[in-house]
Motif scaffolding. Structure first.
Motif, PDB file in Angstrom:
ATOM      1  N   TYR A  98     -25.259  -5.429  40.777  1.00 42.92           N
ATOM      2  CA  TYR A  98     -26.491  -4.836  41.291  1.00 42.92           C
ATOM      3  C   TYR A  98     -26.284  -4.383  42.733  1.00 42.92           C
ATOM      4  O   TYR A  98     -25.508  -4.985  43.480  1.00 42.92           O
ATOM      5  N   LYS A 136     -22.983  -8.795  35.436  1.00 46.59           N
ATOM      6  CA  LYS A 136     -23.708  -7.588  35.817  1.00 46.59           C
ATOM      7  C   LYS A 136     -23.615  -7.380  37.322  1.00 46.59           C
ATOM      8  O   LYS A 136     -23.638  -8.340  38.090  1.00 46.59           O
ATOM      9  N   PHE A 166     -32.318  -5.193  45.912  1.00 51.21           N
ATOM     10  CA  PHE A 166     -32.346  -6.093  44.756  1.00 51.21           C
ATOM     11  C   PHE A 166     -32.568  -7.498  45.302  1.00 51.21           C
ATOM     12  O   PHE A 166     -31.728  -8.031  46.024  1.00 51.21           O
ATOM     13  N   PHE A 169     -19.783  -0.277  44.326  1.00 51.65           N
ATOM     14  CA  PHE A 169     -20.641  -0.469  43.156  1.00 51.65           C
ATOM     15  C   PHE A 169     -20.018   0.188  41.927  1.00 51.65           C
ATOM     16  O   PHE A 169     -19.986  -0.390  40.834  1.00 51.65           O
ATOM     17  N   LYS A 204     -18.951  -1.621  38.591  1.00 53.41           N
ATOM     18  CA  LYS A 204     -19.666  -1.173  37.392  1.00 53.41           C
ATOM     19  C   LYS A 204     -18.694  -0.772  36.291  1.00 53.41           C
ATOM     20  O   LYS A 204     -18.850  -1.160  35.129  1.00 53.41           O
ATOM     21  N   GLN A 219     -31.315  -9.447  50.262  1.00 58.14           N
ATOM     22  CA  GLN A 219     -30.971  -8.237  49.520  1.00 58.14           C
ATOM     23  C   GLN A 219     -29.528  -7.854  49.842  1.00 58.14           C
ATOM     24  O   GLN A 219     -29.272  -7.003  50.687  1.00 58.14           O
ATOM     25  N   GLY A 236     -35.553  -9.914  39.883  1.00 55.41           N
ATOM     26  CA  GLY A 236     -34.222  -9.853  40.466  1.00 55.41           C
ATOM     27  C   GLY A 236     -33.380 -11.022  40.006  1.00 55.41           C
ATOM     28  O   GLY A 236     -33.230 -11.258  38.812  1.00 55.41           O
ATOM     29  N   CYS A 237     -32.852 -11.774  40.963  1.00 54.22           N
ATOM     30  CA  CYS A 237     -31.977 -12.908  40.657  1.00 54.22           C
ATOM     31  C   CYS A 237     -32.542 -14.178  41.272  1.00 54.22           C
ATOM     32  O   CYS A 237     -32.908 -14.200  42.444  1.00 54.22           O
ATOM     33  N   LEU A 275     -31.290 -14.080  35.864  1.00 54.58           N
ATOM     34  CA  LEU A 275     -31.891 -12.755  36.010  1.00 54.58           C
ATOM     35  C   LEU A 275     -33.274 -12.700  35.381  1.00 54.58           C
ATOM     36  O   LEU A 275     -33.506 -13.238  34.307  1.00 54.58           O
TER      37      LEU A 275
END
Length: 205
Positions: free
Chosen positions: A78, A76, A82, A63, A67, A102, A118-119, A114
């Protein structure tokens, strides 16, 4: 056991395991409060394996790598928990969505997918990190789901064997054979151009 909301009584009550003969939707999923993490797979509730320490360390490192790379970019990243809803076709009604997963990590480059929940739709890249309790059935089902949904790139990371398998969606909407990466290998991303991570960095946590 899980807690289910009763709108008639305006209260939650304890309920036994979900009826395996019934098909549940995302609308049902939103009403429940589970004692453990679950996913909704084609209308069936599946309990998720509790992550161990190594799993969490690998997830945290990956992550962080994503990031840092995506800072200032449109995509983005996540990390679980999520919710990723994978509807059939262009369905957006909660009562007609039967798959909610998830992923340990996902990258979404289309901000229209988004929302506060969430997505909605396929992420561009998904990473699933194996735990000792993952079954071959779970791995196969996830592979099928992500392929059907159109996830461009799918990583399966194995913290025990310290390797990774990467699947890339081809022009026919199918995953090519896995590209395997072991000790000291750089894993490049197709869905996130320019991103690459060394397996030694992933597993040296």
């Amino acid at each position: 056991m899980f807690t289910q909301y009763d709108p008639d009584k305006n209260e939650y009550s304890m309920v036994e395991e979900p009826d395996p003969s019934l098909e549940y939707s995302y609308a049902d999923y939103l009403k429940w409060k589970f004692e453990e993490r679950v996913e909704l797979i084609r209308g069936r509730i599946m309990k998720m394996t509790a992550p161990n320490r190594k799993h969490q360390e690998v997830a945290g490192e990956l992550f962080t790598q994503f990031k840092n790379y995506l800072k200032g970019k449109s995509c983005k990243v996540y990390v679980a928990p999520f919710d990723v809803r994978l509807p059939k076709r262009a369905e957006t009604n909660d009562t007609n969505i039967y798959t909610v997963v998830q992923p340990d990590i996902c990258v979404v480059c289309d901000e229209q997918k988004l929302d506060d929940k969430g997505c909605m739709g396929a992420p561009d890249l998904v990473v699933e990190i194996l735990s000792p309790g993952n079954s071959k059935k779970e791995i196969r089902i996830k592979h099928e789901l992500y392929e059907e949904a159109g996830v461009k790139e799918y990583w399966i990371v194995n913290p025990v064997e310290e390797n990774a398998a990467v699947f890339i969606l081809n022009k026919d909407g199918k995953y090519d054979g896995a590209r395997l990466y072991g000790s000291g290998d750089m894993i490049p991303s197709v869905a996130v151009p320019g991103f690459a991570v060394n397996t030694n960095d992933i597993f040296s946590t």
